[in-house]
Design an enzyme around this catalytic site. Structure first.
Site, PDB file in Angstrom:
ATOM      1  N   HIS A   4       0.732  -1.215   0.001  1.00 51.33           N
ATOM      2  CA  HIS A   4       0.074  -0.066  -0.050  1.00 51.33           C
ATOM      3  C   HIS A   4       1.079   1.258   0.062  1.00 51.33           C
ATOM      4  CE1 HIS A   4       0.865   0.968   4.107  1.00 51.33           C
ATOM      5  NE2 HIS A   4       0.806  -0.457   4.323  1.00 51.33           N
ATOM      6  N   GLU A  77      -2.188  -6.817   7.828  1.00 48.94           N
ATOM      7  CA  GLU A  77      -0.723  -6.840   8.280  1.00 48.94           C
ATOM      8  C   GLU A  77      -0.894  -7.805   9.536  1.00 48.94           C
ATOM      9  OE1 GLU A  77       2.155  -7.187   7.974  1.00 48.94           O
ATOM     10  OE2 GLU A  77       2.838  -5.248   7.630  1.00 48.94           O
TER      11      GLU A  77
END
Length: 204
Positions: A4, A77
């Site tokens: 990202h 994550e």
């Protein structure tokens, strides 16, 4: 495997983990630039973490390609418990022994959270599931997070988990390219921000 774009916590070197942090304006611009490059690879499918920073990054590629994005929380994550929200320096000061053990390659539940192998256990099957649906020579873009990408690559390449740290980190909005080799998955590009070039030589 595409990381990202930039967030405010990235700039502050603050451990994000599963905390849902949005992209900065710079992060959005990074995603738009990278999306134009990745679109030229003519991807067939996009799957992304459902956290805002990954979902917003994936949305830029969807905008350019017209492809829908499949969101999967298994691509989030690493959950890192009490480490989340702390800066790198604060982690070293407050959890020095745990941090040192992790850096040595020992299995550590950072902050009381997930083991890296557990992250790979949940993320790698998602990548494989979506890759299996591709047409022949098709391309899948996976939009996720630095730690999750590293552990997933390590698992797909069959590396011992102690050696996953030897895969360098990904910069914001950079990517790694994996492909099929004669003996399984092969890492073709790592931490790239430009389009892949053909490999000319004896090691193709």
């Amino acid at each position: 495997m595409w990381r990202h774009g930039q967030t405010a916590w990235n700039l502050e070197r603050r451990f994000q983990g599963t905390t849902d942090i949005a992209l900065t304006d710079t992060g959005i611009a990074q995603a738009r630039r990278a999306a134009r490059l990745l679109a030229s690879l003519k991807p067939d499918a996009i799957v992304a973490s459902d956290l805002k920073r990954a979902a917003a990054t994936a949305a830029e590629l969807s905008e350019v390609t017209g492809l829908p994005v499949a969101h999967d929380e298994a691509l989030r994550e690493t959950y890192a418990g009490v480490w989340q929200g702390l800066t790198h320096q604060e982690i070293i000061e407050r959890h020095h022994e745990q941090y040192a053990a992790w850096k040595r390659g020992e299995p550590v539940r950072r902050g009381g959270g997930e083991l890296e192998t557990e992250v790979a256990d949940r993320a790698a099957p998602v990548v494989l599931e979506h890759a299996e649906k591709l047409p022949e020579d098709g391309t899948l873009v996976v939009v996720s997070h630095g730690g999750t990408i590293r552990t997933t690559i390590g698992r797909l390449l069959g590396l011992d988990s102690r050696h996953w740290e030897s895969l360098g980190g990904l910069s914001n909005c950079c990517w790694s390219v994996l492909g099929e080799g004669a003996r399984g998955w092969r890492l073709l590009e790592h931490n790239a921000g430009t389009l892949p070039e053909p490999v000319l030589g004896d090691d193709t």
